[in-house]
Design a protein around this motif. Sequence first.
Motif, mmCIF file in Angstrom:
data_model
loop_
_atom_site.group_PDB
_atom_site.id
_atom_site.type_symbol
_atom_site.label_atom_id
_atom_site.label_comp_id
_atom_site.label_asym_id
_atom_site.label_seq_id
_atom_site.Cartn_x
_atom_site.Cartn_y
_atom_site.Cartn_z
ATOM 1 N N GLN A 286 0.852 -1.191 0.000
ATOM 2 C CA GLN A 286 0.000 0.000 0.000
ATOM 3 C C GLN A 286 0.886 1.239 0.000
ATOM 4 O O GLN A 286 1.150 1.858 1.031
ATOM 5 N N TYR B 250 -0.447 6.847 -0.392
ATOM 6 C CA TYR B 250 -1.669 6.240 0.105
ATOM 7 C C TYR B 250 -1.873 6.720 1.556
ATOM 8 O O TYR B 250 -0.988 7.270 2.190
ATOM 9 N N LYS B 251 -3.053 6.452 2.061
ATOM 10 C CA LYS B 251 -3.384 6.663 3.474
ATOM 11 C C LYS B 251 -2.980 8.069 3.935
ATOM 12 O O LYS B 251 -3.263 9.052 3.248
#
Length: 513
Positions: free
Chosen positions: A442, A463-464
Amino acid sequence: MAVEIGVQTFYHFINGKWEPSVNGETFDVLNPATGELVARVAKGTAEDVDRAVKAARDAYDQGDWKNMKPGDRANVLNLIAYQITEHAEELIFLESVSSGGTVRRIKSNDILQMADLFQTMAKFIVEYPFSEALPVPSFPGPAQSFIWREPIGVCAAVTPWNLPMVIATWKIAPALAMGNTIVLKPASYTPLSTLKLAEIISNVVPPGVINVVSGPGDEVGEALVTHPQVDKVAFTGSTEVGRRIMSFASGTVKKTTLELGGKSPNILLEDADLELALPGSLFGVFLHSGQLCESGTRLFVPDKIYEKVVEGLVALASKLKLGNPLDPSTDVGPVISKKQKETILSYIEAGKKEGATLALGGKEVQVPGCKKGHFIAPTIFTNVTNDMKIAKEEIFGPVLSVIRYSHLEEAIRMANDTIYGLAAGVWTRDVNQAYEVARKLQAGVVWINDWHMLRSDAPFGGYKQSGIGREMGKDSLDAYTQVKHVYTSMASELDRRPWYGILFGENEGRGEA
């Protein structure tokens, strides 16, 4: 820019001119390698921000920049690339003495990356779909539709101290390519190269297209990202500050892109070529003293080769030369400040207390000729578990955590067990297997058998909680654009308009004159 005896004074760069702060105040910029005073810089206020935003707004609303043909604007971007290379020596010096970046890295990478980015954006905008015709639809009725992509307006950019020039261009190049104007707020540790860069760019763009206001983030930065005349905000920095920037920008619902922190996992497979993977992994974490958001600070190593890898890492890292970044023989320079040095050392102490084994470094280093510099030895921790503080939190320093794993799926699970998702890496001779691992990681960028390799034509972002949006690549252009749908009906008869029957039903007579 004015010159004092022995020390330069940099003012704000507003509307094509050097402008002192309205209150006349300045702040000091110190060389992190020596502690010496490098320059005095204008200390901005909200009023200075307002002046810069007004200049940018006037240049956007009243100037010809946004209406310039893409091909002509591409020529300007290529001229900027040329100007950067022409002024490379001054930019390299200002960047090195304020950020602690080695001249070796800045000369061989940063300058080339900056020029390449402007050239790449120039190529992109010639082909960019500023106007796109849609097919004639059967529903809701015969019509001609265009999608127009237009500049968004005045852009605000808040940039960090680690790679001030490079990251500034990540904002400037796409903003200017799309016809916007921009106001930048560089980090107070490292405003010099950004101010000089603005002057260089102003040689080929109209006044007000690029502006820079320096000063503290809690006044200048907040005033900029909340300014009602700013249409878009771009920020690079820590996730903590990114959350605040996002909150500030929400007050007027500004389009926002964020490139934030990371705790990037680097996975060695059992078949990895260690002659490549070991120096590559050290490059991934110790470049610029680990002060890079995408640094590979968590190294996952399989049980079978763990001891061999640790032994090789320690041997290689022991050879790295700490020194003055202006010395071409220096491998690793200083960290940015005393405050950052103390933060890094506190993380090292936390690692010891949590039970990790300090295999190398872990201390401040006195470098000859740099008595007041902020140097920390390249540090390697072994026997680290993924729940330790040094494995979870972004240290932003030359600290590597080596984590053991038994099965590949376990390594992937631990790699993804973080709030971050900026970068990741895989080292193996089996590229197909590397692709399988990359699919499961990820992260916004995954390097296979390499690290830190960014391309101007490829997107970079996370991401995130590592961010929103992307820098570089064609994706970055979209973030500096408004999208407009223009619809023209092709049905001349009233009864062919779909809304006629919806509103008037069978009362056809109501449509007659």
